[in-house]
Design an enzyme around this catalytic site. Structure first.
Site, PDB file in Angstrom:
ATOM      1  N   CYS A 176      78.637  32.902  23.339  1.00  9.88           N
ATOM      2  CA  CYS A 176      77.591  32.670  24.343  1.00  9.88           C
ATOM      3  C   CYS A 176      76.367  32.147  23.599  1.00  9.88           C
ATOM      4  O   CYS A 176      75.766  32.884  22.804  1.00  9.88           O
ATOM      5  CB  CYS A 176      77.260  33.957  25.098  1.00  9.88           C
ATOM      6  SG  CYS A 176      75.994  33.721  26.372  1.00  9.88           S
ATOM      7  N   GLY A 177      76.044  30.883  23.841  1.00  8.92           N
ATOM      8  CA  GLY A 177      74.971  30.232  23.079  1.00  8.92           C
ATOM      9  C   GLY A 177      73.590  30.746  23.459  1.00  8.92           C
ATOM     10  O   GLY A 177      72.771  31.080  22.600  1.00  8.92           O
ATOM     11  N   HIS A 194      69.294  38.193  29.431  1.00  7.86           N
ATOM     12  CA  HIS A 194      70.147  38.801  28.403  1.00  7.86           C
ATOM     13  C   HIS A 194      69.623  40.194  28.079  1.00  7.86           C
ATOM     14  O   HIS A 194      68.407  40.402  27.992  1.00  7.86           O
ATOM     15  CB  HIS A 194      70.148  37.945  27.132  1.00  7.86           C
ATOM     16  CG  HIS A 194      70.770  36.596  27.335  1.00  7.86           C
ATOM     17  ND1 HIS A 194      72.123  36.368  27.230  1.00  7.86           N
ATOM     18  CD2 HIS A 194      70.222  35.413  27.720  1.00  7.86           C
ATOM     19  CE1 HIS A 194      72.377  35.108  27.508  1.00  7.86           C
ATOM     20  NE2 HIS A 194      71.243  34.515  27.823  1.00  7.86           N
ATOM     21  N   CYS A 196      73.090  27.405  29.778  1.00 13.53           N
ATOM     22  CA  CYS A 196      74.421  27.571  29.198  1.00 13.53           C
ATOM     23  C   CYS A 196      74.400  26.819  27.872  1.00 13.53           C
ATOM     24  O   CYS A 196      74.584  25.594  27.840  1.00 13.53           O
ATOM     25  CB  CYS A 196      75.499  27.033  30.134  1.00 13.53           C
ATOM     26  SG  CYS A 196      77.159  27.300  29.495  1.00 13.53           S
ATOM     27  N   ASN A 223      84.070  29.009  24.042  1.00 13.56           N
ATOM     28  CA  ASN A 223      83.424  29.193  25.360  1.00 13.56           C
ATOM     29  C   ASN A 223      83.750  27.905  26.104  1.00 13.56           C
ATOM     30  O   ASN A 223      83.298  26.831  25.692  1.00 13.56           O
ATOM     31  CB  ASN A 223      81.928  29.351  25.107  1.00 13.56           C
ATOM     32  CG  ASN A 223      81.099  29.788  26.292  1.00 13.56           C
ATOM     33  OD1 ASN A 223      79.893  29.632  26.249  1.00 13.56           O
ATOM     34  ND2 ASN A 223      81.694  30.320  27.339  1.00 13.56           N
ATOM     35  N   ASN A 254      76.238  26.762  24.988  1.00 13.73           N
ATOM     36  CA  ASN A 254      77.405  26.070  24.420  1.00 13.73           C
ATOM     37  C   ASN A 254      77.766  24.838  25.249  1.00 13.73           C
ATOM     38  O   ASN A 254      78.109  23.788  24.702  1.00 13.73           O
ATOM     39  CB  ASN A 254      78.597  27.036  24.346  1.00 13.73           C
ATOM     40  CG  ASN A 254      78.407  28.084  23.261  1.00 13.73           C
ATOM     41  OD1 ASN A 254      77.946  27.762  22.163  1.00 13.73           O
ATOM     42  ND2 ASN A 254      78.731  29.319  23.573  1.00 13.73           N
ATOM     43  N   ASN A 295      68.176  32.238  31.254  1.00 12.23           N
ATOM     44  CA  ASN A 295      69.052  33.189  31.940  1.00 12.23           C
ATOM     45  C   ASN A 295      68.821  34.548  31.285  1.00 12.23           C
ATOM     46  O   ASN A 295      68.301  34.632  30.187  1.00 12.23           O
ATOM     47  CB  ASN A 295      70.520  32.736  31.858  1.00 12.23           C
ATOM     48  CG  ASN A 295      71.002  32.558  30.431  1.00 12.23           C
ATOM     49  OD1 ASN A 295      70.230  32.666  29.479  1.00 12.23           O
ATOM     50  ND2 ASN A 295      72.287  32.288  30.255  1.00 12.23           N
ATOM     51  N   GLY A 341      73.040  33.515  24.743  1.00 17.52           N
ATOM     52  CA  GLY A 341      73.039  34.899  24.276  1.00 17.52           C
ATOM     53  C   GLY A 341      72.702  34.993  22.801  1.00 17.52           C
ATOM     54  O   GLY A 341      71.943  35.868  22.371  1.00 17.52           O
ATOM     55  N   GLN A 388      82.613  28.486  32.343  1.00 17.39           N
ATOM     56  CA  GLN A 388      81.618  27.835  33.198  1.00 17.39           C
ATOM     57  C   GLN A 388      82.112  26.460  33.626  1.00 17.39           C
ATOM     58  O   GLN A 388      82.842  25.786  32.883  1.00 17.39           O
ATOM     59  CB  GLN A 388      80.253  27.678  32.474  1.00 17.39           C
ATOM     60  CG  GLN A 388      79.428  28.941  32.463  1.00 17.39           C
ATOM     61  CD  GLN A 388      79.840  29.918  31.387  1.00 17.39           C
ATOM     62  OE1 GLN A 388      80.213  29.506  30.279  1.00 17.39           O
ATOM     63  NE2 GLN A 388      79.793  31.211  31.690  1.00 17.39           N
ATOM     64  N   ASN A 393      79.216  29.825  36.892  1.00 17.60           N
ATOM     65  CA  ASN A 393      80.145  30.758  36.248  1.00 17.60           C
ATOM     66  C   ASN A 393      81.469  30.754  37.008  1.00 17.60           C
ATOM     67  O   ASN A 393      81.557  30.244  38.126  1.00 17.60           O
ATOM     68  CB  ASN A 393      79.551  32.171  36.261  1.00 17.60           C
ATOM     69  CG  ASN A 393      78.390  32.308  35.301  1.00 17.60           C
ATOM     70  OD1 ASN A 393      78.485  31.967  34.122  1.00 17.60           O
ATOM     71  ND2 ASN A 393      77.266  32.805  35.812  1.00 17.60           N
ATOM     72  N   GLU A 408      79.542  38.266  29.631  1.00 15.65           N
ATOM     73  CA  GLU A 408      78.745  37.306  30.383  1.00 15.65           C
ATOM     74  C   GLU A 408      78.732  37.607  31.877  1.00 15.65           C
ATOM     75  O   GLU A 408      79.787  37.836  32.499  1.00 15.65           O
ATOM     76  CB  GLU A 408      79.296  35.890  30.189  1.00 15.65           C
ATOM     77  CG  GLU A 408      78.904  35.273  28.878  1.00 15.65           C
ATOM     78  CD  GLU A 408      79.080  33.783  28.889  1.00 15.65           C
ATOM     79  OE1 GLU A 408      78.915  33.159  29.947  1.00 15.65           O
ATOM     80  OE2 GLU A 408      79.396  33.233  27.824  1.00 15.65           O
TER      81      GLU A 408
HETATM   82  N1  LIG Z   1      77.111  33.589  32.125  1.00 16.98           N
HETATM   83  C1  LIG Z   1      75.794  33.032  31.832  1.00 16.98           C
HETATM   84  C2  LIG Z   1      75.836  31.515  31.788  1.00 16.98           C
HETATM   85  C3  LIG Z   1      76.635  30.972  30.675  1.00 16.98           C
HETATM   86  C4  LIG Z   1      76.126  31.293  29.322  1.00 16.98           C
HETATM   87  C5  LIG Z   1      76.863  30.395  28.340  1.00 16.98           C
HETATM   88  N2  LIG Z   1      78.194  30.832  28.055  1.00 16.98           N
HETATM   89  C6  LIG Z   1      76.067  30.086  27.099  1.00 16.98           C
HETATM   90  O1  LIG Z   1      76.697  29.601  26.128  1.00 16.98           O
HETATM   91  O2  LIG Z   1      74.832  30.225  27.110  1.00 16.98           O
HETATM   92  C7  LIG Z   1      74.833  33.417  32.935  1.00 16.98           C
HETATM   93  O3  LIG Z   1      75.274  33.637  34.051  1.00 16.98           O
HETATM   94  O4  LIG Z   1      73.622  33.435  32.629  1.00 16.98           O
END
Ligand SMILES: N[C@@H](CCC[C@H](N)C(=O)O)C(=O)O
Length: 270
Positions: free
Chosen positions: A215-216, A157, A79, A19, A81, A155, A218, A52, A70, A206
């Site tokens: 996606c961390g 999910h 985010c 990522n 990761n 964020n 996530g 990102q 993003n 994502e």
């Molecule tokens: N796309 C996500 C933000 C990024 C998430 C990231 N890759 C992670 O590792 O958590 C969003 O818009 O919420």
């Protein structure tokens, strides 16, 4: 027309399990990108390319105040990761083995764990079981069998448990939620398969970036959803395309442990 050229943007390229991120230090009045520049830098063919872009700012209570963009230019409250990557930068700068990051999603604590980095992504803030849906939705009408779990980790999910994660057409099933009124701010979508050894396999669509290798935030949402469904204990290993993350949900939040890699530094002309 203003022909004066603006100072170039210096950046670091890093990734957490594939990522990938462009990280710009905006402290000390250093130049930061406009949203248009974020999109241009994010172009995988004409720019640098990233999932990102992260801008670091001075903070009055943490090592950094952090803004996550993003690749489509939208911002995110979390985010995971990237948080491990910038925590490593903060610890290298301070000489400490811990760091504090202030993000839109909250104050995150990070620490070294051997060769890895652990980040407390905070408590899950919502799930479909706790928050009535904005409208009466027949969840079974959603594109995949079964009822997803909606978990916020700074964020949004939406976590689907499926028989075979490899069989999911992520580009189709993930993109369905880009314009779904059920998710007015859109959502990240995870497709998860329980494995016989108690670990989980996660693939990710994502919000604002499309399919990513990891996606961390996530994975944190997946760990919470799986535990609430009785599929795992409060700690679990999740296999992502880019590698493994270890998650443990403690009273102070969901801790995520994983690796990071430093790629290169660069300059973006303007
Ligand atoms: N796309 C996500 C933000 C990024 C998430 C990231 N890759 C992670 O590792 O958590 C969003 O818009 O919420």
């Amino acid at each position: 027309m203003n022909t004066a050229s603006k100072p170039p943007l210096t950046f670091r390229k890093m990734h957490g399990l594939g990522n990938d991120f462009v990280i710009i230090d905006g402290r000390n009045n250093a130049p930061i990108p406009s949203v248009e520049e974020v999109r241009a830098i994010g172009d995988r063919h004409r720019g640098v390319g990233f999932d990102q872009l992260v801008v670091l700012h001075e903070s009055d209570e943490a090592d950094f105040d952090v803004v996550f963009y993003n690749s489509d230019g939208s911002t995110s409250g979390a985010c995971g990761n990237a948080s491990r990557c910038i925590a490593d930068l903060a610890m290298a700068e301070s000489g400490r083995d811990s760091a504090l990051l202030r993000t839109e999603g909250g104050l995150l604590r990070a620490e070294r764990a051997g060769q890895l980095i652990r980040v407390n992504m905070g408590p899950p803030v919502l799930s479909w079981r706790d928050v009535p849906l904005a409208r009466d939705v027949d969840l079974n009408a959603l594109p995949l069998d079964g009822t997803p779990s909606a978990v916020g980790m700074g964020n949004p999910h939406c976590v689907f448990f499926v028989e075979d994660a490899e069989a999911v057409d992520i580009a189709v099933e993930g993109a369905r939620f880009e314009h779904d009124p059920l998710f007015p701010e859109r959502t990240n979508v995870e497709f998860v398969q329980s494995l016989t050894d108690g670990s989980l396999r996660q693939r990710t669509w994502e919000r604002g970036a499309g399919e990513t290798l990891a996606c961390g935030s996530g994975a944190c949402a997946v760990a919470v959803a799986a535990h609430r469904r009785g599929l795992t204990g409060r700690d679990v290993t999740i296999h992502l395309d880019g590698g493994d993350l270890h998650l443990d949900w403690r009273n102070d939040g969901v801790w995520m442990t994983g690796g990071i890699s430093y790629a290169f530094t660069g300059v973006w002309p303007r």
